[in-house]
Design an enzyme around this catalytic site. Structure first.
Site, PDB file in Angstrom:
ATOM      1  N   HIS A   1       1.911   1.617   5.069  1.00  0.00           N
ATOM      2  CA  HIS A   1       2.018   1.964   3.644  1.00  0.00           C
ATOM      3  C   HIS A   1       2.544   0.705   2.945  1.00  0.00           C
ATOM      4  O   HIS A   1       3.743   0.409   3.023  1.00  0.00           O
ATOM      5  CB  HIS A   1       2.953   3.170   3.448  1.00  0.00           C
ATOM      6  CG  HIS A   1       2.861   3.802   2.092  1.00  0.00           C
ATOM      7  ND1 HIS A   1       2.930   5.172   1.900  1.00  0.00           N
ATOM      8  CD2 HIS A   1       2.716   3.255   0.854  1.00  0.00           C
ATOM      9  CE1 HIS A   1       2.827   5.444   0.593  1.00  0.00           C
ATOM     10  NE2 HIS A   1       2.706   4.292  -0.051  1.00  0.00           N
ATOM     11  N   VAL A   2       1.651  -0.026   2.329  1.00  0.00           N
ATOM     12  CA  VAL A   2       2.026  -1.335   1.779  1.00  0.00           C
ATOM     13  C   VAL A   2       3.093  -1.165   0.696  1.00  0.00           C
ATOM     14  O   VAL A   2       3.138  -0.156  -0.011  1.00  0.00           O
ATOM     15  CB  VAL A   2       0.818  -2.107   1.200  1.00  0.00           C
ATOM     16  CG1 VAL A   2      -0.111  -2.555   2.318  1.00  0.00           C
ATOM     17  CG2 VAL A   2       0.086  -1.297   0.156  1.00  0.00           C
ATOM     18  N   HIS A   3       3.946  -2.158   0.589  1.00  0.00           N
ATOM     19  CA  HIS A   3       5.036  -2.103  -0.393  1.00  0.00           C
ATOM     20  C   HIS A   3       5.533  -3.506  -0.686  1.00  0.00           C
ATOM     21  O   HIS A   3       5.475  -4.383   0.170  1.00  0.00           O
ATOM     22  CB  HIS A   3       6.182  -1.240   0.137  1.00  0.00           C
ATOM     23  CG  HIS A   3       6.663  -1.634   1.506  1.00  0.00           C
ATOM     24  ND1 HIS A   3       5.987  -1.284   2.663  1.00  0.00           N
ATOM     25  CD2 HIS A   3       7.718  -2.369   1.892  1.00  0.00           C
ATOM     26  CE1 HIS A   3       6.630  -1.771   3.708  1.00  0.00           C
ATOM     27  NE2 HIS A   3       7.678  -2.457   3.266  1.00  0.00           N
ATOM     28  N   MET A   4       6.005  -3.680  -1.892  1.00  0.00           N
ATOM     29  CA  MET A   4       6.580  -4.951  -2.298  1.00  0.00           C
ATOM     30  C   MET A   4       8.094  -4.857  -2.239  1.00  0.00           C
ATOM     31  O   MET A   4       8.669  -3.833  -2.605  1.00  0.00           O
ATOM     32  CB  MET A   4       6.150  -5.286  -3.738  1.00  0.00           C
ATOM     33  CG  MET A   4       6.766  -6.570  -4.271  1.00  0.00           C
ATOM     34  SD  MET A   4       6.566  -6.703  -6.081  1.00  0.00           S
ATOM     35  CE  MET A   4       4.895  -7.287  -6.182  1.00  0.00           C
TER      36      MET A   4
END
Ligand SMILES: [Zn+2]
Length: 160
Positions: A118-121
């Protein structure tokens, strides 16, 4: 002013992230703001506190949609993640007055991602003399500022 905190517990976290059930971002979305340490919810993206912070006020901004593919983000998601990062900077500036910010995406385990599906910055407030992400003295336990208190302060300081 709160001092930045070292984060030796991150090492343990990276080692155990796989053993937790489900996706921490999707789980955070399903619960209350307090349960998930969610600071702000948008339409296509949301902001939460990192439970294993590099520094007080370490935020993560993720799309609502569960995806591990950076390149698959929709335009709306890209735009909102960016805008939410700007909002996070506004809230952090008001609460912690950091001297700078580091924003970035860790894609893949080798790049330091504790969660890869789950991509995240990351949005990390920075102060002079902080660790530049280098873990130090792994046997020294430093307690973070109470995360719920930090969540409440940043949610209340959210701009707009
Ligand atoms: Zn997810």
């Amino acid at each position: 002013m709160p001092r930045p905190l070292w984060a030796p517990w991150r090492l343990e976290y990276v080692g155990t992230a796989d053993e937790q059930e489900g996706c921490i971002f999707c789980r955070a979305l399903e619960g209350t703001d307090e349960e998930g340490l969610v600071v702000h919810r948008g339409r296509a993206g949301f902001v939460l506190l990192n439970k294993f912070p590099y520094a007080s006020g370490h935020l993560m901004i993720a799309p609502v949609r569960h995806t591990g593919e950076f390149g698959d983000l929709e335009d709306e998601e890209v735009l909102e993640v960016h805008r939410l990062a700007a909002g996070g900077i506004g809230a952090l500036a008001q609460v912690y007055e950091p001297q700078g910010y580091t924003l970035g995406w860790n894609l893949g385990r080798i790049a330091g991602a504790g969660v890869t599906d789950h991509v995240h910055m990351h949005l990390v407030p920075r102060w002079a003399g902080d660790t530049n992400f280098m873990p130090v003295l792994a046997d020294v336990k430093v307690l973070p500022e109470h995360l719920l208190e930090t969540r409440g302060k940043l949610a209340a300081a959210w701009p707009g």
